[in-house]
Design a protein around this motif. Structure first.
Motif, PDB file in Angstrom:
ATOM      1  N   GLU A   1      19.931 -26.119  -6.674  1.00 44.86           N
ATOM      2  CA  GLU A   1      18.530 -26.203  -7.107  1.00 44.86           C
ATOM      3  C   GLU A   1      18.047 -24.856  -7.629  1.00 44.86           C
ATOM      4  O   GLU A   1      17.335 -24.792  -8.638  1.00 44.86           O
ATOM      5  CB  GLU A   1      17.641 -26.674  -5.954  1.00 44.86           C
ATOM      6  CG  GLU A   1      17.788 -28.142  -5.628  1.00 44.86           C
ATOM      7  CD  GLU A   1      16.981 -28.560  -4.398  1.00 44.86           C
ATOM      8  OE1 GLU A   1      16.356 -27.695  -3.748  1.00 44.86           O
ATOM      9  OE2 GLU A   1      16.986 -29.764  -4.091  1.00 44.86           O
ATOM     10  N   GLU A   2      18.416 -23.782  -6.933  1.00 50.77           N
ATOM     11  CA  GLU A   2      18.013 -22.443  -7.375  1.00 50.77           C
ATOM     12  C   GLU A   2      18.629 -22.113  -8.724  1.00 50.77           C
ATOM     13  O   GLU A   2      17.971 -21.535  -9.588  1.00 50.77           O
ATOM     14  CB  GLU A   2      18.403 -21.409  -6.316  1.00 50.77           C
ATOM     15  CG  GLU A   2      17.550 -21.481  -5.061  1.00 50.77           C
ATOM     16  CD  GLU A   2      18.064 -20.605  -3.926  1.00 50.77           C
ATOM     17  OE1 GLU A   2      19.103 -19.912  -4.102  1.00 50.77           O
ATOM     18  OE2 GLU A   2      17.440 -20.616  -2.848  1.00 50.77           O
ATOM     19  N   ARG A   3      19.908 -22.468  -8.896  1.00 48.58           N
ATOM     20  CA  ARG A   3      20.565 -22.224 -10.190  1.00 48.58           C
ATOM     21  C   ARG A   3      19.886 -23.025 -11.295  1.00 48.58           C
ATOM     22  O   ARG A   3      19.657 -22.514 -12.390  1.00 48.58           O
ATOM     23  CB  ARG A   3      22.046 -22.594 -10.126  1.00 48.58           C
ATOM     24  CG  ARG A   3      22.884 -21.611  -9.377  1.00 48.58           C
ATOM     25  CD  ARG A   3      24.337 -22.013  -9.404  1.00 48.58           C
ATOM     26  NE  ARG A   3      25.157 -21.101  -8.632  1.00 48.58           N
ATOM     27  CZ  ARG A   3      26.417 -21.311  -8.348  1.00 48.58           C
ATOM     28  NH1 ARG A   3      27.009 -22.425  -8.776  1.00 48.58           N
ATOM     29  NH2 ARG A   3      27.107 -20.441  -7.643  1.00 48.58           N
ATOM     30  N   LEU A   4      19.585 -24.293 -10.993  1.00 52.40           N
ATOM     31  CA  LEU A   4      18.916 -25.141 -11.984  1.00 52.40           C
ATOM     32  C   LEU A   4      17.551 -24.574 -12.331  1.00 52.40           C
ATOM     33  O   LEU A   4      17.182 -24.498 -13.505  1.00 52.40           O
ATOM     34  CB  LEU A   4      18.785 -26.567 -11.454  1.00 52.40           C
ATOM     35  CG  LEU A   4      18.058 -27.556 -12.370  1.00 52.40           C
ATOM     36  CD1 LEU A   4      18.808 -27.708 -13.699  1.00 52.40           C
ATOM     37  CD2 LEU A   4      17.901 -28.891 -11.682  1.00 52.40           C
ATOM     38  N   GLU A   5      16.811 -24.153 -11.312  1.00 54.16           N
ATOM     39  CA  GLU A   5      15.487 -23.582 -11.551  1.00 54.16           C
ATOM     40  C   GLU A   5      15.588 -22.311 -12.389  1.00 54.16           C
ATOM     41  O   GLU A   5      14.814 -22.106 -13.323  1.00 54.16           O
ATOM     42  CB  GLU A   5      14.808 -23.277 -10.211  1.00 54.16           C
ATOM     43  CG  GLU A   5      13.361 -22.883 -10.343  1.00 54.16           C
ATOM     44  CD  GLU A   5      12.669 -22.743  -8.992  1.00 54.16           C
ATOM     45  OE1 GLU A   5      11.931 -21.755  -8.837  1.00 54.16           O
ATOM     46  OE2 GLU A   5      12.884 -23.604  -8.129  1.00 54.16           O
ATOM     47  N   SER A   6      16.573 -21.483 -12.081  1.00 54.69           N
ATOM     48  CA  SER A   6      16.774 -20.255 -12.842  1.00 54.69           C
ATOM     49  C   SER A   6      17.133 -20.580 -14.297  1.00 54.69           C
ATOM     50  O   SER A   6      16.611 -19.959 -15.226  1.00 54.69           O
ATOM     51  CB  SER A   6      17.884 -19.422 -12.192  1.00 54.69           C
ATOM     52  OG  SER A   6      18.183 -18.301 -12.972  1.00 54.69           O
ATOM     53  N   ALA A   7      18.013 -21.563 -14.463  1.00 51.53           N
ATOM     54  CA  ALA A   7      18.406 -21.957 -15.821  1.00 51.53           C
ATOM     55  C   ALA A   7      17.206 -22.511 -16.579  1.00 51.53           C
ATOM     56  O   ALA A   7      17.018 -22.216 -17.767  1.00 51.53           O
ATOM     57  CB  ALA A   7      19.524 -22.999 -15.775  1.00 51.53           C
TER      58      ALA A   7
ATOM     59  N   GLU B   1      14.024 -21.778 -16.025  1.00 57.25           N
ATOM     60  CA  GLU B   1      13.127 -20.661 -16.330  1.00 57.25           C
ATOM     61  C   GLU B   1      13.643 -19.871 -17.526  1.00 57.25           C
ATOM     62  O   GLU B   1      12.874 -19.501 -18.414  1.00 57.25           O
ATOM     63  CB  GLU B   1      12.977 -19.755 -15.106  1.00 57.25           C
ATOM     64  CG  GLU B   1      12.097 -20.337 -14.019  1.00 57.25           C
ATOM     65  CD  GLU B   1      12.016 -19.445 -12.787  1.00 57.25           C
ATOM     66  OE1 GLU B   1      12.391 -18.254 -12.866  1.00 57.25           O
ATOM     67  OE2 GLU B   1      11.578 -19.956 -11.743  1.00 57.25           O
ATOM     68  N   SER B   2      14.963 -19.629 -17.551  1.00 55.45           N
ATOM     69  CA  SER B   2      15.551 -18.908 -18.684  1.00 55.45           C
ATOM     70  C   SER B   2      15.356 -19.692 -19.975  1.00 55.45           C
ATOM     71  O   SER B   2      15.014 -19.114 -21.012  1.00 55.45           O
ATOM     72  CB  SER B   2      17.048 -18.679 -18.447  1.00 55.45           C
ATOM     73  OG  SER B   2      17.247 -17.799 -17.377  1.00 55.45           O
ATOM     74  N   ALA B   3      15.573 -20.996 -19.905  1.00 54.87           N
ATOM     75  CA  ALA B   3      15.412 -21.828 -21.098  1.00 54.87           C
ATOM     76  C   ALA B   3      13.954 -21.820 -21.564  1.00 54.87           C
ATOM     77  O   ALA B   3      13.685 -21.735 -22.771  1.00 54.87           O
ATOM     78  CB  ALA B   3      15.866 -23.263 -20.807  1.00 54.87           C
ATOM     79  N   MET B   4      13.021 -21.889 -20.628  1.00 54.48           N
ATOM     80  CA  MET B   4      11.600 -21.869 -21.000  1.00 54.48           C
ATOM     81  C   MET B   4      11.215 -20.501 -21.588  1.00 54.48           C
ATOM     82  O   MET B   4      10.459 -20.435 -22.558  1.00 54.48           O
ATOM     83  CB  MET B   4      10.716 -22.197 -19.795  1.00 54.48           C
ATOM     84  CG  MET B   4      10.732 -23.672 -19.418  1.00 54.48           C
ATOM     85  SD  MET B   4      10.316 -24.786 -20.779  1.00 54.48           S
ATOM     86  CE  MET B   4       8.619 -24.341 -21.074  1.00 54.48           C
TER      87      MET B   4
END
Length: 147
Positions: free
Chosen positions: A63-69, A71-74
């Motif tokens: 979940e943290e990796r997905l959230e980080s990804a 955020e990076s994409a946004m």
């Protein structure tokens, strides 16, 4: 557990062969089976809890990796959007500037054409006036040319 099964087999054989065999011996062994079963159940439950905890940790990390990804994409999308907006604004300003230059050029050409037209009309009037004066002088001096 295998040792208990081996002991149970041994006691079973002994009970069949020895008429003086004490059945409480098997009862004691059955209590050991029960204790061993509880231990195995407790160990399995601990192992299951450990696996659940590891799965929850892995899920949290995912979940943290997905959230980080995300955020990076946004962030990348926002930068792209800002760059696109900046480029659009610059292009619009360039088009407005070009249109304004064309408008000024059109106004200048209109003024030039108007001035040229007035000068042409003045020259034509002056030429006609000069022709009329010349003709009038010819008529007043009596020099009329036959046609």
């Amino acid at each position: 557990m295998e040792a208990l099964l081996s002991q149970f087999t041994f006691l079973s054989d002994q009970s069949l062969q020895d008429k003086n065999f004490d059945p409480s011996t098997i009862e004691d062994l059955m209590k050991l089976f029960e204790i061993e079963s509880y231990k195995a159940w407790a160990a399995a439950e601990l192992e299951q809890e450990k696996e659940v905890e590891e799965a929850e940790d892995a899920m949290q990390e995912a979940e943290e990796r997905l959230e980080s990804a995300m955020e990076s994409a946004m962030d990348e999308f926002r930068r792209f959007e800002e760059e696109l907006e900046r480029m659009s604004k610059a292009e619009m300003e360039s088009l407005v500037e070009t249109a304004e230059s064309a408008r000024r050029m059109g106004n200048l050409m209109e003024k030039s054409a108007s001035i040229a037209s007035k000068k042409y009309i003045e020259a034509a009037l002056n030429s006609a006036t000069a022709s009329m004066k010349s003709a009038w002088k010819g008529i007043s001096s009596g020099k009329v040319h036959p046609s």
